[in-house]
Design a protein around this motif. Structure first.
Motif, PDB file in Angstrom:
ATOM      1  N   ARG A  18       0.903  -1.092   0.103  1.00  0.00           N
ATOM      2  CA  ARG A  18      -0.064  -0.086   0.040  1.00  0.00           C
ATOM      3  C   ARG A  18       0.771   1.394   0.004  1.00  0.00           C
ATOM      4  O   ARG A  18       1.871   0.983   0.179  1.00  0.00           O
ATOM      5  CB  ARG A  18      -0.995  -0.056   1.276  1.00  0.00           C
ATOM      6  CG  ARG A  18      -1.858  -1.099   1.205  1.00  0.00           C
ATOM      7  CD  ARG A  18      -2.717  -1.104   2.221  1.00  0.00           C
ATOM      8  NE  ARG A  18      -3.699  -2.235   2.281  1.00  0.00           N
ATOM      9  CZ  ARG A  18      -4.655  -2.361   3.179  1.00  0.00           C
ATOM     10  NH1 ARG A  18      -4.648  -1.818   4.241  1.00  0.00           N
ATOM     11  NH2 ARG A  18      -5.200  -3.735   3.026  1.00  0.00           N
ATOM     12  N   TYR A  19       0.293   2.265  -0.144  1.00  0.00           N
ATOM     13  CA  TYR A  19       0.906   3.772  -0.244  1.00  0.00           C
ATOM     14  C   TYR A  19       0.580   4.427   1.142  1.00  0.00           C
ATOM     15  O   TYR A  19      -0.827   4.550   1.288  1.00  0.00           O
ATOM     16  CB  TYR A  19       0.953   4.319  -1.379  1.00  0.00           C
ATOM     17  CG  TYR A  19       1.608   3.636  -2.617  1.00  0.00           C
ATOM     18  CD1 TYR A  19       3.155   3.897  -2.776  1.00  0.00           C
ATOM     19  CD2 TYR A  19       1.109   2.592  -3.537  1.00  0.00           C
ATOM     20  CE1 TYR A  19       3.723   3.206  -3.848  1.00  0.00           C
ATOM     21  CE2 TYR A  19       1.867   2.088  -4.420  1.00  0.00           C
ATOM     22  CZ  TYR A  19       3.143   2.224  -4.630  1.00  0.00           C
ATOM     23  OH  TYR A  19       3.954   1.927  -5.583  1.00  0.00           O
ATOM     24  N   THR A  20       1.143   5.226   1.602  1.00  0.00           N
ATOM     25  CA  THR A  20       0.732   6.050   2.656  1.00  0.00           C
ATOM     26  C   THR A  20       0.352   7.351   1.925  1.00  0.00           C
ATOM     27  O   THR A  20       0.360   7.483   0.717  1.00  0.00           O
ATOM     28  CB  THR A  20       2.126   6.764   3.620  1.00  0.00           C
ATOM     29  OG1 THR A  20       2.969   7.329   2.779  1.00  0.00           O
ATOM     30  CG2 THR A  20       2.785   5.489   4.431  1.00  0.00           C
ATOM     31  N   GLN A  21      -0.261   8.282   2.605  1.00  0.00           N
ATOM     32  CA  GLN A  21      -1.033   9.488   2.188  1.00  0.00           C
ATOM     33  C   GLN A  21      -0.018  10.417   1.348  1.00  0.00           C
ATOM     34  O   GLN A  21      -0.278  11.264   0.539  1.00  0.00           O
ATOM     35  CB  GLN A  21      -1.590  10.344   3.163  1.00  0.00           C
ATOM     36  CG  GLN A  21      -2.862   9.575   3.579  1.00  0.00           C
ATOM     37  CD  GLN A  21      -3.828  10.228   4.731  1.00  0.00           C
ATOM     38  OE1 GLN A  21      -3.101  11.376   5.446  1.00  0.00           O
ATOM     39  NE2 GLN A  21      -5.022  10.315   4.900  1.00  0.00           N
ATOM     40  N   SER A  22       1.184  10.340   1.908  1.00  0.00           N
ATOM     41  CA  SER A  22       2.446  11.149   1.356  1.00  0.00           C
ATOM     42  C   SER A  22       2.972  10.352   0.152  1.00  0.00           C
ATOM     43  O   SER A  22       3.909  10.805  -0.388  1.00  0.00           O
ATOM     44  CB  SER A  22       3.399  11.603   2.384  1.00  0.00           C
ATOM     45  OG  SER A  22       3.942  10.330   2.901  1.00  0.00           O
ATOM     46  N   VAL A  24       4.558   7.147   0.191  1.00  0.00           N
ATOM     47  CA  VAL A  24       5.436   6.283   0.497  1.00  0.00           C
ATOM     48  C   VAL A  24       5.073   4.760   0.474  1.00  0.00           C
ATOM     49  O   VAL A  24       4.019   4.463   1.036  1.00  0.00           O
ATOM     50  CB  VAL A  24       6.175   6.439   1.808  1.00  0.00           C
ATOM     51  CG1 VAL A  24       7.185   5.524   2.080  1.00  0.00           C
ATOM     52  CG2 VAL A  24       6.570   8.025   1.903  1.00  0.00           C
ATOM     53  N   ALA A  25       5.798   3.842  -0.395  1.00  0.00           N
ATOM     54  CA  ALA A  25       5.338   2.427  -0.629  1.00  0.00           C
ATOM     55  C   ALA A  25       5.736   1.825   1.109  1.00  0.00           C
ATOM     56  O   ALA A  25       6.722   1.875   1.514  1.00  0.00           O
ATOM     57  CB  ALA A  25       6.063   1.742  -1.374  1.00  0.00           C
ATOM     58  N   VAL A  26       4.489   0.948   1.299  1.00  0.00           N
ATOM     59  CA  VAL A  26       4.884   0.075   2.431  1.00  0.00           C
ATOM     60  C   VAL A  26       4.241  -1.241   2.360  1.00  0.00           C
ATOM     61  O   VAL A  26       3.100  -1.243   1.818  1.00  0.00           O
ATOM     62  CB  VAL A  26       4.143   0.825   3.826  1.00  0.00           C
ATOM     63  CG1 VAL A  26       2.536   0.812   3.686  1.00  0.00           C
ATOM     64  CG2 VAL A  26       4.316  -0.093   5.046  1.00  0.00           C
ATOM     65  N   THR A  27       4.985  -2.374   2.608  1.00  0.00           N
ATOM     66  CA  THR A  27       4.565  -3.850   2.303  1.00  0.00           C
ATOM     67  C   THR A  27       4.555  -4.513   3.657  1.00  0.00           C
ATOM     68  O   THR A  27       5.684  -4.374   4.280  1.00  0.00           O
ATOM     69  CB  THR A  27       5.480  -4.551   1.365  1.00  0.00           C
ATOM     70  OG1 THR A  27       5.353  -3.745   0.004  1.00  0.00           O
ATOM     71  CG2 THR A  27       5.141  -5.579   0.892  1.00  0.00           C
ATOM     72  N   ARG A  28       3.557  -5.312   3.859  1.00  0.00           N
ATOM     73  CA  ARG A  28       3.342  -6.360   4.905  1.00  0.00           C
ATOM     74  C   ARG A  28       3.269  -7.758   4.310  1.00  0.00           C
ATOM     75  O   ARG A  28       2.657  -7.855   3.473  1.00  0.00           O
ATOM     76  CB  ARG A  28       2.208  -5.854   5.818  1.00  0.00           C
ATOM     77  CG  ARG A  28       2.378  -4.463   6.371  1.00  0.00           C
ATOM     78  CD  ARG A  28       1.015  -4.007   7.047  1.00  0.00           C
ATOM     79  NE  ARG A  28       1.172  -2.820   7.907  1.00  0.00           N
ATOM     80  CZ  ARG A  28       1.803  -2.510   8.811  1.00  0.00           C
ATOM     81  NH1 ARG A  28       2.430  -3.498   9.630  1.00  0.00           N
ATOM     82  NH2 ARG A  28       1.757  -1.339   9.420  1.00  0.00           N
ATOM     83  N   ALA A  53       8.057  -3.636   5.278  1.00  0.00           N
ATOM     84  CA  ALA A  53       9.172  -3.009   4.492  1.00  0.00           C
ATOM     85  C   ALA A  53       8.829  -1.769   4.033  1.00  0.00           C
ATOM     86  O   ALA A  53       7.533  -1.617   3.582  1.00  0.00           O
ATOM     87  CB  ALA A  53       9.488  -3.945   3.450  1.00  0.00           C
ATOM     88  N   TRP A  54       9.881  -0.790   3.922  1.00  0.00           N
ATOM     89  CA  TRP A  54       9.196   0.517   3.512  1.00  0.00           C
ATOM     90  C   TRP A  54      10.172   1.114   2.130  1.00  0.00           C
ATOM     91  O   TRP A  54      11.259   0.264   1.855  1.00  0.00           O
ATOM     92  CB  TRP A  54       9.688   1.670   4.237  1.00  0.00           C
ATOM     93  CG  TRP A  54       8.764   1.385   5.693  1.00  0.00           C
ATOM     94  CD1 TRP A  54       8.967   0.760   6.758  1.00  0.00           C
ATOM     95  CD2 TRP A  54       7.529   2.126   6.003  1.00  0.00           C
ATOM     96  NE1 TRP A  54       8.007   0.900   7.340  1.00  0.00           N
ATOM     97  CE2 TRP A  54       7.098   1.668   6.981  1.00  0.00           C
ATOM     98  CE3 TRP A  54       6.903   2.991   5.199  1.00  0.00           C
ATOM     99  CZ2 TRP A  54       5.942   2.484   8.011  1.00  0.00           C
ATOM    100  CZ3 TRP A  54       5.829   3.572   5.732  1.00  0.00           C
ATOM    101  CH2 TRP A  54       5.296   3.286   7.200  1.00  0.00           C
ATOM    102  N   ARG A  55       9.518   1.815   1.328  1.00  0.00           N
ATOM    103  CA  ARG A  55      10.159   2.480   0.123  1.00  0.00           C
ATOM    104  C   ARG A  55      10.476   1.353  -0.873  1.00  0.00           C
ATOM    105  O   ARG A  55       9.578   0.510  -1.120  1.00  0.00           O
ATOM    106  CB  ARG A  55      11.024   3.276   0.789  1.00  0.00           C
ATOM    107  CG  ARG A  55      10.547   4.591   1.612  1.00  0.00           C
ATOM    108  CD  ARG A  55      11.826   5.444   2.000  1.00  0.00           C
ATOM    109  NE  ARG A  55      11.178   6.788   2.526  1.00  0.00           N
ATOM    110  CZ  ARG A  55      10.805   6.673   4.023  1.00  0.00           C
ATOM    111  NH1 ARG A  55      11.012   5.366   4.545  1.00  0.00           N
ATOM    112  NH2 ARG A  55      10.549   7.549   4.452  1.00  0.00           N
ATOM    113  N   GLY A  56      11.691   1.498  -1.529  1.00  0.00           N
ATOM    114  CA  GLY A  56      12.191   0.582  -2.552  1.00  0.00           C
ATOM    115  C   GLY A  56      11.962  -0.784  -2.052  1.00  0.00           C
ATOM    116  O   GLY A  56      11.688  -1.798  -2.837  1.00  0.00           O
ATOM    117  N   THR A  57      12.509  -1.163  -0.710  1.00  0.00           N
ATOM    118  CA  THR A  57      12.420  -2.538  -0.215  1.00  0.00           C
ATOM    119  C   THR A  57      10.998  -3.038  -0.344  1.00  0.00           C
ATOM    120  O   THR A  57      10.697  -4.307  -0.705  1.00  0.00           O
ATOM    121  CB  THR A  57      12.972  -2.785   1.020  1.00  0.00           C
ATOM    122  OG1 THR A  57      14.326  -1.899   1.202  1.00  0.00           O
ATOM    123  CG2 THR A  57      12.959  -3.944   1.379  1.00  0.00           C
TER     124      THR A  57
END
Length: 177
Positions: A18-22, A24-28, A53-57
């Motif tokens: 998913r993506y945050t409101q700003s 930024v990619a976040v994967t669970r 995991a955040w962003r590019g990861t």
């Protein structure tokens, strides 16, 4: 003080990005990790550990990882506390991944057909990603860029264990002692 977690396990389901409101990619995702001992019935128990995991990861995990893949995760433990609908405090533990490493290739995974509870695996691709967590973090370990079309020639240099099981030609000059 030190907060470091290193895990090896198999994904229990496909990752969810998913993506945050700003933006930024976040994967669970969750991995199953065998315990080092057996219970009274002689069975190995398994821990199911939540990973974030955040962003590019995060983008790389969502694009390339699937249920059952063997991965290594290096990160930190984070405990969050929130109040549920009944007014009780709930503690949630998850590992914030600083780097994730593929421990088998797609071809190996398709070839051996093992389930995530099976502790054996047929190969080691050594592909890794993560680290700086910046927005343009699309590099695999050793500077190998996933968008580079000439990766075939560099792959051997990036993964010295690619020819696992074959003799290695070493001279005395190669040894540090």
């Amino acid at each position: 003080m030190v907060n470091r977690v290193v895990l090896i396990g198999r994904l229990t389901a496909d990752p969810e990005m998913r993506y945050t409101q700003s933006g930024v990619a976040v994967t669970r995702f969750s991995i199953a990790v065998n315990r080092n001992y057996t219970n009274q019935q002689g069975e190995r128990e398994v821990d199911f550990i939540n990973i974030v995991a955040w962003r590019g990861t995060a983008e790389t995990c969502a694009n390339y990882l699937k249920k059952g893949r063997l991965v290594g995760v290096d990160g930190r433990l984070q405990i969050s506390v929130y109040e549920n609908q009944e007014g009780r405090k709930v503690r949630n533990a998850e590992v914030i991944a600083e780097s994730v490493q593929f421990l088998e290739s797609n071809r190996t995974r398709e070839g051996n057909g093992s389930d995530f509870g099976d502790s054996s695996y047929g190969g080691n691709s050594g592909e890794s990603f993560g680290g700086s967590n910046n927005h343009n973090n699309n590099n695999f370990g050793g500077g190998w860029n996933q968008n580079n079309s000439s990766t075939q020639g560099r792959r051997k240099a990036d993964n010295p264990f690619e020819d696992e099981g074959k003799p290695i030609d070493l001279s005395d000059d190669d040894l540090p002692f």
